[in-house]
Design an enzyme around this catalytic site. Sequence first.
Site, PDB file in Angstrom:
ATOM      1  N   ARG A  89      87.711  23.853  -0.640  1.00 60.08           N
ATOM      2  CA  ARG A  89      86.882  24.593  -1.596  1.00 60.08           C
ATOM      3  C   ARG A  89      85.758  25.250  -0.811  1.00 60.08           C
ATOM      4  O   ARG A  89      85.578  25.005   0.379  1.00 60.08           O
ATOM      5  CB  ARG A  89      86.375  23.714  -2.746  1.00 60.08           C
ATOM      6  CG  ARG A  89      86.043  22.292  -2.495  1.00 60.08           C
ATOM      7  CD  ARG A  89      84.889  22.044  -1.562  1.00 60.08           C
ATOM      8  NE  ARG A  89      83.685  22.754  -1.974  1.00 60.08           N
ATOM      9  CZ  ARG A  89      82.697  23.055  -1.177  1.00 60.08           C
ATOM     10  NH1 ARG A  89      82.721  22.724   0.112  1.00 60.08           N
ATOM     11  NH2 ARG A  89      81.635  23.705  -1.607  1.00 60.08           N
TER      12      ARG A  89
ATOM     13  N   ARG B   7      92.092  30.278  -8.173  1.00 65.70           N
ATOM     14  CA  ARG B   7      90.691  30.209  -8.634  1.00 65.70           C
ATOM     15  C   ARG B   7      90.178  31.643  -8.786  1.00 65.70           C
ATOM     16  O   ARG B   7      90.410  32.473  -7.899  1.00 65.70           O
ATOM     17  CB  ARG B   7      89.819  29.409  -7.647  1.00 65.70           C
ATOM     18  CG  ARG B   7      90.276  27.959  -7.489  1.00 65.70           C
ATOM     19  CD  ARG B   7      89.238  27.134  -6.748  1.00 65.70           C
ATOM     20  NE  ARG B   7      88.094  26.850  -7.593  1.00 65.70           N
ATOM     21  CZ  ARG B   7      86.959  26.322  -7.135  1.00 65.70           C
ATOM     22  NH1 ARG B   7      86.807  26.053  -5.854  1.00 65.70           N
ATOM     23  NH2 ARG B   7      85.957  26.066  -7.963  1.00 65.70           N
TER      24      ARG B   7
ATOM     25  N   ASP C  80      79.640  32.806  -4.210  1.00 68.07           N
ATOM     26  CA  ASP C  80      81.078  33.006  -4.406  1.00 68.07           C
ATOM     27  C   ASP C  80      81.430  34.468  -4.625  1.00 68.07           C
ATOM     28  O   ASP C  80      82.552  34.895  -4.344  1.00 68.07           O
ATOM     29  CB  ASP C  80      81.574  32.176  -5.598  1.00 68.07           C
ATOM     30  CG  ASP C  80      81.660  30.725  -5.182  1.00 68.07           C
ATOM     31  OD1 ASP C  80      80.620  30.047  -5.193  1.00 68.07           O
ATOM     32  OD2 ASP C  80      82.752  30.282  -4.800  1.00 68.07           O
TER      33      ASP C  80
HETATM   34  O1  MRU Z   1      83.702  24.904  -6.660  1.00 68.61           O
HETATM   35  P1  MRU Z   1      83.378  25.049  -5.215  1.00 68.61           P
HETATM   36  O2  MRU Z   1      83.054  23.747  -4.554  1.00 68.61           O
HETATM   37  O3  MRU Z   1      84.424  25.836  -4.466  1.00 68.61           O
HETATM   38  O4  MRU Z   1      82.054  25.909  -5.210  1.00 68.61           O
HETATM   39  C1  MRU Z   1      81.509  26.291  -3.971  1.00 68.61           C
HETATM   40  C2  MRU Z   1      80.215  26.997  -4.065  1.00 68.61           C
HETATM   41  O5  MRU Z   1      79.727  27.299  -5.131  1.00 68.61           O
HETATM   42  C3  MRU Z   1      79.581  27.400  -2.775  1.00 68.61           C
HETATM   43  O6  MRU Z   1      78.195  27.414  -2.881  1.00 68.61           O
HETATM   44  C4  MRU Z   1      80.063  28.805  -2.392  1.00 68.61           C
HETATM   45  O7  MRU Z   1      81.456  28.874  -2.434  1.00 68.61           O
HETATM   46  C5  MRU Z   1      79.589  29.215  -1.062  1.00 68.61           C
HETATM   47  S1  MRU Z   1      80.419  28.360   0.251  1.00 68.61           S
HETATM   48  C6  MRU Z   1      79.857  28.978   1.707  1.00 68.61           C
END
Ligand code: MRU
Length: 330
Positions: free
Chosen positions: A46, A81, A229
């Site tokens: 993730r 996702r 993201d």
């Molecule tokens: O649901 P996740 O754990 O994939 O969410 C990740 C985040 O929100 C991070 O802050 C984002 O992807 C930046 S990672 C460098």
Amino acid sequence: MLPETVEWRGGALRIVDQRALPDELKFIDCSCVGDVALAIRDLAVRGAPAIGIAAAYGVVLGVLRDRSGLDGYIAELASTRPTAVNLFWALERMRRAALERRDEPDEMFASGMLGEARAIHEEDVRNNRRLGAFGQSLLPSSASVLTHCNAGALATGGYGTALGVLRAAREEGKAIRVYADETRPLLQGARLTAWELSRDGFDVTLICDSMAGCLMKSGKIDAVIVGADRISANGDVANKIGTYGLSVMARHHNVPFYVAAPRSTLDLSLESGDEIPIEERAGDEIRRLPGGRSVPDYIPAWNPAFDVTPANLVTAIITEDGVHRPPYGF
Ligand code: MRU
């Protein structure tokens, strides 16, 4: 030493199973597209850049078996996702690479595709280091920083974005103290950021998400730094749920709020964050409580995985090409 989040190993993709951390450091060996798609969907891997890198290698696993299925592999990986644009960016790069190599014989084609996935991976690490160098210049020589979720080596090709800025600050000799939000519901801050930073020798203190306001009010926080993201053209930032609330509190307490992300997280096709698709996950993720207890499933739960912080609450966005301030002209 931190393990490689994503590693190509003799025809398979080895992924750190982030669901098992910090109790156990386990690996998953993915040998087909479906394995990688499942690992992304279930959050074994993730973090926006890491998802993109894993998906690029996933395409390689597919074409090694049968290059004619390329469109299907890309569609399957893209459906995992919706929010992190790095996923779609990496898949688009793989699609273009395949197109450029369409006349090559199978073996040459597959090795070219692997080269493209490796390039996406290596560029991410290089970009993390570059943005880290820009970002660290924003921090004083001694700083207490609050971060949310995990935007570290585990979430990227290595080094990290928000945590990369902290690593770069430390490499400059700065004294960095980190407060990690636990990040409900899936506890990426508690399980991953606290683990990653303590393993790397950082002074890190864990807090519940609900303690951030009180901590800022106490004057103990010099800056908030988070990852992203997806960032729209106007500078709105989608990141882990809870980021928006932090930005509001940071503004109230006059604490700078920085976002660190590679340019592969920019989605300049979107004018504003209103257009960013926000993933909603199963309510059970909220109903399951730390300590093995749970809330009965007849209680409805709303579980958006991300929120959007409006550009006006962001002090600056740090990418590999510098520190961007509003109005944004990425
Ligand atoms: O649901 P996740 O754990 O994939 O969410 C990740 C985040 O929100 C991070 O802050 C984002 O992807 C930046 S990672 C460098």
